[in-house]
Enzyme design. Structure first.
Site, PDB file in Angstrom:
ATOM      1  N   LYS A 218      18.689  67.236  18.678  1.00 40.20           N
ATOM      2  CA  LYS A 218      18.918  68.249  17.643  1.00 40.20           C
ATOM      3  C   LYS A 218      18.104  69.502  17.974  1.00 40.20           C
ATOM      4  CE  LYS A 218      18.250  69.013  12.727  1.00 40.20           C
ATOM      5  NZ  LYS A 218      17.889  68.438  11.425  1.00 40.20           N
ATOM      6  N   GLU A 224      10.195  63.773  25.353  1.00 41.21           N
ATOM      7  CA  GLU A 224      10.707  62.547  25.990  1.00 41.21           C
ATOM      8  C   GLU A 224      12.132  62.766  26.493  1.00 41.21           C
ATOM      9  OE1 GLU A 224       9.333  62.854  23.054  1.00 41.21           O
ATOM     10  OE2 GLU A 224       7.953  61.214  22.591  1.00 41.21           O
ATOM     11  N   GLY A 278      18.145  64.171  11.688  1.00 42.58           N
ATOM     12  CA  GLY A 278      18.330  63.370  12.904  1.00 42.58           C
ATOM     13  C   GLY A 278      18.793  61.952  12.595  1.00 42.58           C
ATOM     14  N   ARG A 279      18.155  61.302  11.612  1.00 47.17           N
ATOM     15  CA  ARG A 279      18.488  59.905  11.321  1.00 47.17           C
ATOM     16  C   ARG A 279      19.802  59.756  10.569  1.00 47.17           C
ATOM     17  NH1 ARG A 279      13.895  61.896   9.283  1.00 47.17           N
ATOM     18  NH2 ARG A 279      13.599  62.057   7.024  1.00 47.17           N
ATOM     19  N   GLU A 364      11.318  56.572   8.070  1.00 46.48           N
ATOM     20  CA  GLU A 364      11.072  57.994   8.320  1.00 46.48           C
ATOM     21  C   GLU A 364      11.428  58.818   7.078  1.00 46.48           C
ATOM     22  OE1 GLU A 364      11.121  59.933  12.552  1.00 46.48           O
ATOM     23  OE2 GLU A 364      13.073  60.362  11.664  1.00 46.48           O
ATOM     24  N   HIS A 395      15.329  30.590  13.956  1.00 48.99           N
ATOM     25  CA  HIS A 395      14.508  29.764  14.855  1.00 48.99           C
ATOM     26  C   HIS A 395      13.240  30.498  15.281  1.00 48.99           C
ATOM     27  CE1 HIS A 395      17.638  26.697  15.216  1.00 48.99           C
ATOM     28  NE2 HIS A 395      18.453  27.725  15.053  1.00 48.99           N
ATOM     29  N   LYS A 521       2.318  63.631  18.108  1.00 45.53           N
ATOM     30  CA  LYS A 521       2.905  64.452  19.177  1.00 45.53           C
ATOM     31  C   LYS A 521       1.889  65.493  19.641  1.00 45.53           C
ATOM     32  CE  LYS A 521       7.681  64.381  17.465  1.00 45.53           C
ATOM     33  NZ  LYS A 521       8.767  65.193  16.946  1.00 45.53           N
TER      34      LYS A 521
HETATM   35  O1  F6P Z   1       9.936  62.339  16.205  1.00 43.37           O
HETATM   36  C1  F6P Z   1      10.842  62.121  15.204  1.00 43.37           C
HETATM   37  C2  F6P Z   1      12.124  62.882  15.405  1.00 43.37           C
HETATM   38  O2  F6P Z   1      11.954  64.199  15.019  1.00 43.37           O
HETATM   39  C3  F6P Z   1      13.263  62.218  14.645  1.00 43.37           C
HETATM   40  O3  F6P Z   1      13.309  62.589  13.329  1.00 43.37           O
HETATM   41  C4  F6P Z   1      14.441  62.615  15.441  1.00 43.37           C
HETATM   42  O4  F6P Z   1      15.536  61.817  15.174  1.00 43.37           O
HETATM   43  C5  F6P Z   1      13.899  62.444  16.842  1.00 43.37           C
HETATM   44  O5  F6P Z   1      12.550  62.861  16.754  1.00 43.37           O
HETATM   45  C6  F6P Z   1      14.623  63.197  17.923  1.00 43.37           C
HETATM   46  O6  F6P Z   1      14.673  64.575  17.687  1.00 43.37           O
HETATM   47  P1  F6P Z   1      15.662  65.503  18.481  1.00 43.37           P
HETATM   48  O7  F6P Z   1      17.052  65.080  18.204  1.00 43.37           O
HETATM   49  O8  F6P Z   1      15.376  66.888  18.008  1.00 43.37           O
HETATM   50  O9  F6P Z   1      15.352  65.352  19.964  1.00 43.37           O
END
Ligand code: F6P
Length: 559
Positions: A218, A224, A278-279, A364, A395, A521
């Site tokens: 987003k 990452e 995002g979620r 979140e 189990h 972060k």
């Molecule tokens: O670190 C949390 C977060 O901001 C989430 O809310 C989000 O889904 C994820 O990182 C990834 O963010 P992006 O889509 O901006 O890379």
């Protein structure tokens, strides 16, 4: 309250815990906490029919809960006290209810059928959504039909989605759940972890000329994701040259400039909007890997399932409203019984990543200790969400559910028909699921155990009897789904989204920001700079010691 949302008109403190109904709920909990669900079922033959709701092939049975009509009456009063109906309208109509980020919350608009009208800042968001959906559909058809060719003329066989959090968990889970609908020969992989092995192990399965990368972010600033995307780009360029990038990389993002800066042709960028969290984004272009796998027609059925649940949520009376009931019952245990966790148990191998998705969605959203107005809340909010697919979980950890010391409410999710009929296996799965909820509810009484152990001598019996007792009274909801299809999965996901929203409204938190993930972060960026030689800032002795240990032991080896 007015239809137009004005954050300044909200009470400074939500103070839900100072309302009379809150006190009455505490009182009611104290008065009924010794009541056993066995008795409730014995007293009312109609309990299942009275405490279940069905919508389009999705049945919610909430009868195995420690609730009575009075409990529900009070919980419904709590929803009214929190002005839930008003909040529903504010969300649905695009008011900026994400106060701390001043954003609308309109994931429901992603599921509206074409031709509808919903204005935000003078633009019809439904038209915007449909334009992107059409662009995604066109692209998906090209890839699926083989018309989209890689740099050397080959069709795509492998799609690698690079994203994390909401840009990974939703599409990953939906893709797994809808495997029976996926196009054979088109493999979809998901890479999220910055740990290099995730990408490396994925690339081992791919051929450069046949691989399409979707960089899904987003913000397009998540380190990452960008690190993985750059590594994937290097891999492609080392095999196929720089000019291959435009045929093998597309992006899903709200950040046009950053996509361009990365070197992806913005003609191959699929956008969405800041009003999609995002979620909550799997319904947007973030769902592109799903659409590539199942095709645009099935993807629209997934959206239609979400829309059906939205309609139910916005129009059904609260007493018959699935998300509202799930949310209120969750609050009953979380807030009034002090249960700290909530388990999600899908009895469906395809849904095995559902607990992880709901974990992000719920934790979140409602993992907040401060209310919308900035006030410190002095009651518990979002529970710890966890879970695992059945029957494997039986189990592994069910022992604690049956005979441990904690109250652990849970949801059992059960497709009634399988896409993979194999002998008697599906009936065994169903029998196990129902048996677990029954055992958790009724337990095994002393009289029942005594009957089983009647043959034992007295001293052995004394030792064994308590070990074989099951207290029961462990609550669960069962969500029985006729068959796992794009439509029913859409309903199921939207159900959980609205459940989380309702709980957030009642607790008075903003369910749509996530400031809590920022601090870690920041510190990671600082530590990385120190690893690169920047002057160290003071740390605690543990962090300093671990950094020193890393420096001594690290053998390098990364680019
Ligand atoms: O670190 C949390 C977060 O901001 C989430 O809310 C989000 O889904 C994820 O990182 C990834 O963010 P992006 O889509 O901006 O890379």
């Amino acid at each position: 309250m007015p239809l137009t949302f004005d954050p300044t008109s909200l009470p400074r403190h939500s103070a839900i815990n100072n309302t009379p109904v809150w006190a009455r709920l505490h009182q009611h909990q104290r008065a009924t906490r010794h009541m056993h669900m066995r008795e409730l079922f014995a007293q009312d033959e109609q309990r299942f029919y009275r405490y279940s709701v069905e919508l389009d092939g999705l049945l919610l049975d909430y009868s195995k809960n420690r609730i009575t009509d009075r409990t529900l009456e009070l919980l419904l009063e709590l929803a009214d006290t929190a002005k839930l109906g008003q909040w529903q309208q504010w969300m649905r109509s695009g008011q900026r209810i994400n106060i701390s980020e001043q954003r609308a919350v309109l994931h429901t608009a992603l599921r509206l059928p074409p031709g509808q009208r919903l204005l935000l800042d003078g633009c019809n968001v439904v038209d915007q959504v449909q334009q992107v959906l059409d662009a995604c559909s066109h692209f998906a058809e090209q890839v699926r039909s083989g018309a989209w060719r890689g740099h050397d003329g080959q069709a795509v066989t492998d799609i690698v989605n690079i994203g994390i959090g909401g840009s990974d968990l939703g599409p990953l889970m939906v893709h797994e759940a809808l495997r029976p609908y996926c196009q054979p020969g088109l493999n979809v992989h998901f890479v999220s972890n910055v740990d290099g092995q995730h990408l490396a192990q994925t690339l081992e399965q791919c051929m450069p000329g046949r691989t399409l990368f979707i960089v899904a972010s987003k913000s397009f600033t998540t380190p990452e994701t960008l690190l993985n995307a750059h590594a994937a780009r290097r891999w492609l360029v080392s095999h196929a040259g720089e000019e291959a990038v435009s045929r093998h990389f597309v992006a899903v993002s709200t950040n046009h400039a950053a996509v361009q800066a990365f070197g992806i042709d913005t003609a191959n960028m699929f956008g969405f909007w800041d009003w999609v969290g995002g979620r909550y984004s799997v319904w947007s272009a973030i769902g592109l890997p799903v659409m590539l796998a199942i095709g645009p027609v099935q993807f629209r059925r997934f959206l239609a399932g979400g829309a059906a649940m939205d309609e139910h949520f916005f129009s059904a009376p609260f007493a018959r409203n699935m998300p509202v009931l799930l949310a209120l019952i969750g609050i009953w245990y979380n807030t009034f019984y002090g249960a700290h966790t909530h388990a999600i148990m899908p009895y469906d191998h395809g849904l095995r990543r559902l607990p992880a998705h709901i974990q992000q969605l719920d934790m979140e959203s409602n993992g907040k200790r401060v209310g919308r107005g900035g006030e410190r809340l002095d009651f518990d909010t979002g529970p710890v969400i966890w879970g695992e697919e059945g029957v494997n979980s039986q189990h592994a950890f069910f022992q604690l559910l049956h005979q441990g010391t904690r109250l652990i409410p849970s949801d059992f999710i059960l497709p009634l028909n399988s896409h993979y009929p194999q002998g008697d296996q599906h009936r065994v799965l169903v029998a196990n699921c129902l048996a677990q909820t029954e055992a958790l509810m009724r337990g095994k009484s002393e009289a029942e155990v005594l009957q089983e152990l009647a043959h034992l001598p007295g001293d052995e019996l004394d030792i064994l009897l308590p070990q074989k007792l099951f207290p029961g009274n462990q609550p669960s909801n069962t969500l029985a789904i006729d068959r796992m299809t794009p439509y029913t999965l859409g309903m199921l996901l939207a159900l959980y989204e609205h459940k989380v929203f309702v709980q957030g409204v009642i607790w008075g938190v903003n369910s749509f920001d996530q400031w809590g993930v920022e601090y870690g972060k920041q510190l990671a960026a600082q530590l990385l700079a120190e690893m690169d030689g920047q002057r160290a800032t003071p740390h605690d002795a543990s962090t300093t010691g671990l950094m020193r240990h890393f420096r001594h032991r690290y053998q390098g080896g990364e680019a």
